[in-house]
Design a protein around this motif. Structure first.
Motif, PDB file in Angstrom:
ATOM      1  N   LYS A 101       0.829  -1.193   0.000  1.00 30.23           N
ATOM      2  CA  LYS A 101       0.000   0.000   0.000  1.00 30.23           C
ATOM      3  C   LYS A 101       0.873   1.257   0.000  1.00 30.23           C
ATOM      4  CE  LYS A 101      -3.719  -0.035   2.611  1.00 30.23           C
ATOM      5  NZ  LYS A 101      -4.487   0.058   3.875  1.00 30.23           N
ATOM      6  N   LEU A 134      -2.352 -12.285  -3.938  1.00 29.16           N
ATOM      7  CA  LEU A 134      -2.430 -11.127  -4.822  1.00 29.16           C
ATOM      8  C   LEU A 134      -3.106 -11.496  -6.130  1.00 29.16           C
ATOM      9  CD1 LEU A 134       1.097  -9.479  -4.727  1.00 29.16           C
ATOM     10  CD2 LEU A 134      -1.056  -8.383  -4.178  1.00 29.16           C
ATOM     11  N   LEU A 139      -4.288  -6.057 -10.651  1.00 36.73           N
ATOM     12  CA  LEU A 139      -3.334  -4.977 -10.432  1.00 36.73           C
ATOM     13  C   LEU A 139      -2.869  -4.388 -11.753  1.00 36.73           C
ATOM     14  CD1 LEU A 139      -0.943  -6.257  -7.601  1.00 36.73           C
ATOM     15  CD2 LEU A 139      -2.463  -4.291  -7.509  1.00 36.73           C
ATOM     16  N   ASN A 253      -6.192   2.309  -1.902  1.00 30.46           N
ATOM     17  CA  ASN A 253      -7.047   1.508  -1.028  1.00 30.46           C
ATOM     18  C   ASN A 253      -8.127   0.787  -1.823  1.00 30.46           C
ATOM     19  OD1 ASN A 253      -5.760   1.980   1.372  1.00 30.46           O
ATOM     20  ND2 ASN A 253      -6.956   3.816   1.831  1.00 30.46           N
ATOM     21  N   LEU A 256      -6.469  -2.077  -3.797  1.00 25.04           N
ATOM     22  CA  LEU A 256      -5.996  -3.229  -3.029  1.00 25.04           C
ATOM     23  C   LEU A 256      -7.153  -4.013  -2.411  1.00 25.04           C
ATOM     24  CD1 LEU A 256      -2.705  -2.003  -1.345  1.00 25.04           C
ATOM     25  CD2 LEU A 256      -3.027  -3.333  -3.422  1.00 25.04           C
ATOM     26  N   LEU A 260      -5.803  -7.542  -3.201  1.00 23.26           N
ATOM     27  CA  LEU A 260      -4.899  -8.061  -2.169  1.00 23.26           C
ATOM     28  C   LEU A 260      -5.699  -8.637  -1.016  1.00 23.26           C
ATOM     29  CD1 LEU A 260      -1.830  -7.829  -0.858  1.00 23.26           C
ATOM     30  CD2 LEU A 260      -2.870  -5.913   0.313  1.00 23.26           C
TER      31      LEU A 260
END
Ligand code: GDP
Ligand code: MG
Lengths: 706, 42, 76
Positions: A101, A134, A139, A253, A256, A260
Motif C-alpha cells: 500500500k 495477490l 493490479l 485503497n 488493493l 490483495l
C-alpha cells in the motif's frame, strides 16, 4: 544488433532495490557519485535477450516524489530532466509485498510522469508465511502496466523482469491517478500557461521549489517563477500536497481491496517476539552493548593472524627485492619507499573487511533501526537524533559515508551537530595507528579469565572515548548553536530479515576496495615523496656523512654493520626530511615525540593511515636494508633523543593515541563537511577545535605520565 | 645508467607531488549544492 | 477532551481523527498516517519516547512530541 536500454530502479527504502540490482548485474557494477553531489550512485550492466544491454541505475530510496532531502532529490532530478544522461527509458518501481500500500504511493506518482513503468513486487518468498495473496491481473489492469512478482532472495521472477524490460516499448504510459482533482481551477490555469508541458511535471517542479530551492530544472521550465503566473503560498502548497497524498491513497485503497488479501490470523510473527526482547528496557540495551563488544573483540583478535602474515610478507618482499634488483635509486625507491608504504595499507584489509562485515549485517538484518529507536530519547538530550546513531556507528568505518548518512535526519540542527561530531568516532583509518601503538605500549595479559585482553580492552576504551567525546561535543554544540529545533523524527521499523549473503559480500568487497585504492593512491604518492626527501639532502653534513661519522667513531672500533647504520642515521638527519622534521620537533617534543613521528603526523593530515607507512618508509631508509625487520620491531628499537629510553613507551604511546583520537586529520572529511553544510565555516571550526583539543590532551597525558 | 635512474625517480617525485596537490587543493572549487530543504543554505 | 496517540498504551488500537498539517511532517502522511486509518501502539522506549506504531500495516517510530499532535479515537 546491439542496443542499450536505460533502466532506473526506484522505490521506498528497504524494498530490496540493491538486492535486485545485485541480482541483475552481478559483479558487473560500479559505484560513483552523482556529479556535483556526493550521493552514492550505483550503475551496472545486465545482458538481456536479443543482444540488448540494460544499463541499470540503483537510485536512493524515497517514499515519494515530494522530496525533502538531497538523497531523494536525486530521484526526482533523474526523472524530471529528459535531457539528463540518466533519464530512464523504463522505470522499475520496486515494492515490498508486505508494504504494498505504502509503496504504491510512489508508483502512482511516477506513473503520472508518463514514463514507461514496471512494478516489481519483491519479497514474494514471504507471501506464504504472511498468508498474502495477490491478484496480479487485477493490479495490472488498474495500474495500467506490467506487474512482476519477484524474490531477489530466491532469485525468482528475475527472468520475467528482464523480459518485461526488453519489451518496454509495449508498456502503457497512461497515468492511473488524476492529481489535478486536488485543485481543478489551479491545474487548469497551469495547463493553459504551459500547454507544452506535462501537467504533473509542472506541479512537481512548483512544489520542489518549496522544499528544495536550488534544484536544476529543465531549461524550458526555468522561467516558471518569473512569469506573471499565480504563485501559491508555501502553506497552501503544503496543504495541496497533503490532499494529493490522500487522493492517491484513496485510489490505492480501492485497488488493493480488490487485488490483495491478507489472512491476518496467521500473520503473527517473528517481529513482535524479537522486538519484545531487542527493544526491552533493560535487555535491549544490554544486547546492544554486547554486540558492540563482540565486534571490537573480533576486529582486534581475529584479524591479528592475517595481519601478522601480511606484515612479515611485506618485510621479506622488501629485502628480497633489494637483493635481486640491480642496486640503484629505483631499486631503493621500491624496496625502501613504495613496498613498505604499501605494506602499511594492505595490512589493514582484514580489519576493514571485518568492520564492514558487521556493519552491513547489522543494517541488512533490520537491527540498526532498533538501535536508533532505543537511543533516540537519550540522543535527543544531547542535541542529536536517534538517527545519529547510524552515522556514529558507521563513523567507526569512515567519517565520509557517515557524514553522508546524516541526510535522513529531519531536523537541521540535529543534523549539523551530528556532522560536526562524527569525526570524533574512531574511524578505520585510526585503527592502524591504534593497533600498532597499543601493541607496543600496552602489556600483554588479560582480564575476565582470559576473555578480554588488556590490548583489546584498551582498544575498546579508545572507541568509547571517541563516542563519549562525540556526545559531549554534541551537548556543548546544542547549548551554543543558535538554531531552533523542530524535532521531527519519522523512522520506518523494517521487518527482521536474515541478511542476504551476496549483499553482505558485495558491500564488504566494495568498501574494502575503495579503502585500498582510495587510501592506497595517497599512500603511494606520499611514500614516493617521503622517500625522495629522506634519501637526498644538501650541504656538507649530508654529502660527507661517511667521512664525518667514521671520524667521529674512529676510537670506538665499531663493526662495519654498526658503522653503516650510524652513517645512514646521520644522513637521514641531514636529508631534506631531516631538516623539515627538526623544524617540527620543538612543537611535538613536549608531547613525547621525536622528529620522525612529527613527520608522520604531518603527513597524516593527508589521511591518518599514512602514519604507519610513513614511519615504515623513514625507518627503512635509515636501516641498511639487509635485516628483515617488521615495522613493529623497528618501532620498538627507537630511542627517545632527549629523554633516552624507548621512544614508544607508555607515556608517549598514550599521548599519541589521544592525539589521533581527537585530531581532525582527514582532508576528505573536511571536503565532505564543506559540501554537506555548504560553507567553509563549519569544516574550519571543526578543524581548529579538534586539533586544539588533540594537542592539549596529548600534552597533558605525556607530561603527567612521563 | 645511474643518472637515468635518478631522472626517473625525480619524475616520479614530481608526479606524486602534483597529484597530491591537485587532489587536495584543486578540489575546492565545488558547485554549491546544499543539503536538506530546511538546512544550511539559508 | 480528545486523546492523542501519546495517550495510548502498548497494544491499544485507535482510529486517527485529525491533526494540523504544520505539526506533522509530510513523510508521515506518505507512510500512511492519514485520518481514518488504524493505529496500534506496538512498543515504546523508556520515557514513552519514541513510540513504535503500526499504522495501517506500516511499522514506524515517531517522537512523543509528534504523537501528542495526532488526535485519535479508541475502538469501541
Ligand atoms: N525475504 C526477502 N528479503 C529480501 C528480498 N530482497 C531483499 N530482501 C531484504 O530486504 C532488506 C533490504 O534490502 P536492500 O536491497 O538493501 O533494499 P534497498 O534499501 O531498497 O536497497 C535486506 O535485509 C534484504 O536482505 C527478498 O526477495 N526476500
Ligand atoms: Mg539500497
Amino acid at each position: 544488433m546491439a542496443r542499450s536500454i536505460k533502466v532506473s530502479l526506484i522505490g521506498n527504502p528497504n524494498t530490496g532495490k540493491t538486492s535486485l540490482f545485485n541480482r541483475l548485474t552481478g559483479l558487473n557494477q560500479k559505484v560513483g557519485n552523482y556529479p556535483g553531489i556526493t550521493v552514492e550512485k550505483k550503475e551496472g550492466i545486465c545482458k538481456l535477450d536479443r543482444g540488448i544491454k540494460a544499463h541499470i541505475l540503483d537510485l536512493p530510496g524515497t517514499y515519494s516524489l515530494n522530496t525533502t532531502s538531497l538523497d531523494e532529490s536525486v530521484v526526482i532530478e533523474t526523472l524530471l530532466d529528459r535531457t539528463s544522461k540518466d533519464f530512464p527509458d523504463v522505470a522499475v518501481v520496486v515494492s515490498d509485498v508486505e508494504n504494498l500500500k505504502r509503496n504504491l504511493l510512489l508508483f502512482t506518482q511516477i506513473k503520472d510522469l508518463e514514463i514507461p513503468t514496471i512494478l516489481v513486487i519483491n519479497m514474494a518468498d514471504r507471501m506464504k508465511r504472511k498468508a498474502i495473496s495477490l491478484d496480479i491481473k487485477q493490479l495490472e489492469e488498474d495500474l495500467k502496466t506490467k506487474v512482476v512478482l519477484v524474490s531477489s532472495r530466491k532469485n525468482m521472477g528475475v527472468e520475467e523482469l528482464k523480459k518485461a524490460i526488453t519489451d518496454f516499448k509495449s508498456l502503457d504510459i497512461e497515468p492511473c491517478v488524476n492529481a489535478s482533482v486536488i485543485d481543478p481551477v489551479y491545474f487548469e490555469r497551469l495547463r493553459k500557461a504551459y500547454p507544452n508541458q506535462l501537467l504533473y511535471k509542472l506541479w512537481l517542479v512548483i512544489t520542489q521549489d518549496v522544499n528544495f530551492g536550488k534544484i536544476d530544472r529543465n531549461r524550458d521550465l526555468t522561467d516558471l517563477k518569473t512569469t506573471s503566473f499565480e504563485i501559491k503560498s508555501e502553506a497552501d502548497l503544503k496543504r495541496l500536497q497533503h490532499k494529493e497524498t490522500v487522493v492517491r491513497y484513496q485510489f490505492i485503497n480501492g485497488l488493493l481491496k480488490k487485488a490483495l488479501s491478507i489472512d491476518t490470523a496467521t500473520a503473527k510473527d517473528l517481529r513482535s517476539r524479537l522486538d519484545r526482547i531487542l527493544l526491552h528496557k533493560i535487555w535491549g540495551y544490554l544486547i546492544f552493548f554486547t554486540v558492540l563488544l563482540v565486534i571490537f573483540q573480533a576486529i582486534y583478535d581475529w584479524s591479528g593472524y592475517p595481519m601478522d602474515f601480511i606484515d612479515e610478507s611485506f618485510a621479506s618482499l622488501s629485502s628480497w627485492l633489494s637483493n635481486k634488483l640491480p642496486a640503484g635509486p629505483i631499486a631503493d625507491l621500491l624496496s625502501e619507499g613504495i613496498i613498505p608504504g604499501l605494506g602499511g595499507i594492505v595490512i589493514f584489509i582484514p580489519q576493514i573487511a571485518f568492520l564492514f562485515l558487521f556493519i552491513s549485517i547489522l543494517e541488512e538484518s533490520g537491527y540498526m533501526s532498533r538501535v536508533v529507536f532505543l537511543m533516540d530519547h537519550l540522543m535527543k538530550k544531547f542535541g542529536l537524533s536517534g538517527k545519529s546513531v547510524v552515522p556514529l556507528v558507521s563513523g567507526t568505518a569512515c567519517a565520509i559515508p557517515a557524514v553522508m548518512a546524516t541526510r535522513n535526519i529531519e531536523d537541521w540542527k540535529e543534523r549539523l551537530i551530528t556532522i560536526l561530531v562524527v569525526p570524533f568516532t574512531t574511524c578505520s583509518a585510526r585503527l592502524p595507528v591504534y593497533l600498532i601503538i597499543v601493541g607496543l605500549v600496552i602489556p600483554e595479559g588479560s582480564i575476565l579469565g582470559g576473555l578480554l585482553s588488556y590490548q583489546a580492552l584498551t582498544l575498546m576504551l579508545l572507541y568509547l572515548l571517541g563516542f563519549a567525546t562525540a556526545i559531549l561535543g554534541a551537548w556543548v554544540l546544542n547549548k551554543i548553536l543558535p538554531i531552533n529545533r523542530k524535532s521531527f523524527f519519522v523512522m520506518e521499523m523494517p521487518a527482521y530479515k536474515l541478511p542476504i549473503l551476496k549483499n553482505v559480500l558485495y558491500t564488504v568487497l566494495e568498501k574494502t576496495k575503495s579503502f585500498v585504492f582510495g587510501a592506497g593512491k595517497i599512500i603511494m604518492a606520499i611514500s614516493v615523496i617521503l622517500w625522495v626527501l629522506a634519501s637526498y639532502g644538501l650541504g656538507e653534513q649530508y654529502t660527507n656523512a661517511e667521512q664525518i661519522v667514521t671520524e667521529k667513531y674512529e676510537s670506538e672500533n665499531l663493526s662495519e654493520k654498526d658503522l653503516n647504520q650510524k652513517i645512514a642515521s646521520h644522513k637521514l638527519e641531514y636529508s631534506f626530511i631531516g631538516y623539515i622534521g627538526k623544524g617540527i620537533e620543538p612543537v611535538v617534543a613536549p608531547l613525547g615525540y621525536d622528529w620522525k613521528i612529527g613527520i608522520a603526523i604531518v603527513s597524516s593530515f593527508a589521511a591518518r593511515e599514512v602514519f604507519v607507512g610513513t614511519l615504515a618508509t623513514i625507518y627503512s631508509v635509515e636501516s641498511d636494508g639487509e635485516d628483515e625487520l617488521t615495522i613493529k620491531n623497528r618501532m620498538k628499537e627507537e630511542v627517545n633523543p632527549i629523554l633516552g629510553g624507548p621512544l614508544f613507551n607508555f607515556a608517549s604511546g598514550i599521548s599519541l593515541l589521544l592525539f589521533y583520537a581527537f585530531a581532525m586529520q582527514c582532508m576528505s572529511t573536511l571536503a565532505i563537511v564543506k559540501r554537506e553544510t555548504n560553507s567553509w565555516k563549519w569544516p574550519a571550526i571543526q578543524f581548529v577545535a579538534m586539533t586544539v583539543i588533540a594537542y592539549a590532551s596529548a600534552l597533558a597525558a605525556f607530561q603527567i605520565l612521563k | 645508467m645511474y643518472t637515468a635512474q635518478i631522472i626517473v625517480v625525480v619524475i616520479l617525485f614530481v608526479i606524486a607531488l602534483l597529484w597530491l596537490l591537485r587532489k587536495y587543493i584543486g578540489q575546492s572549487k565545488d558547485s554549491n549544492n546544499c543539503g536538506n530543504g530546511d538546512c544550511g543554505c539559508k | 477532551m480528545s486523546i492523542t496517540i501519546a495517550h495510548l498504551k502498548r497494544g491499544e488500537s485507535a482510529i486517527i481523527l485529525h491533526f494540523n498539517e504544520i505539526d506533522v511532517p509530510l513523510k508521515l502522511l506518505e507512510m500512511g498516517c492519514l485520518p481514518g486509518n488504524e493505529v496500534t501502539v506496538m512498543q515504546s522506549a523508556p520515557f514513552q519516547d519514541p513510540i513504535y506504531l503500526n499504522i495501517n500495516g506500516t511499522h514506524l517510530a515517531i517522537r512523543r512530541e509528534t504523537a501528542q499532535k495526532i488526535s485519535v479515537e479508541r475502538y469501541g
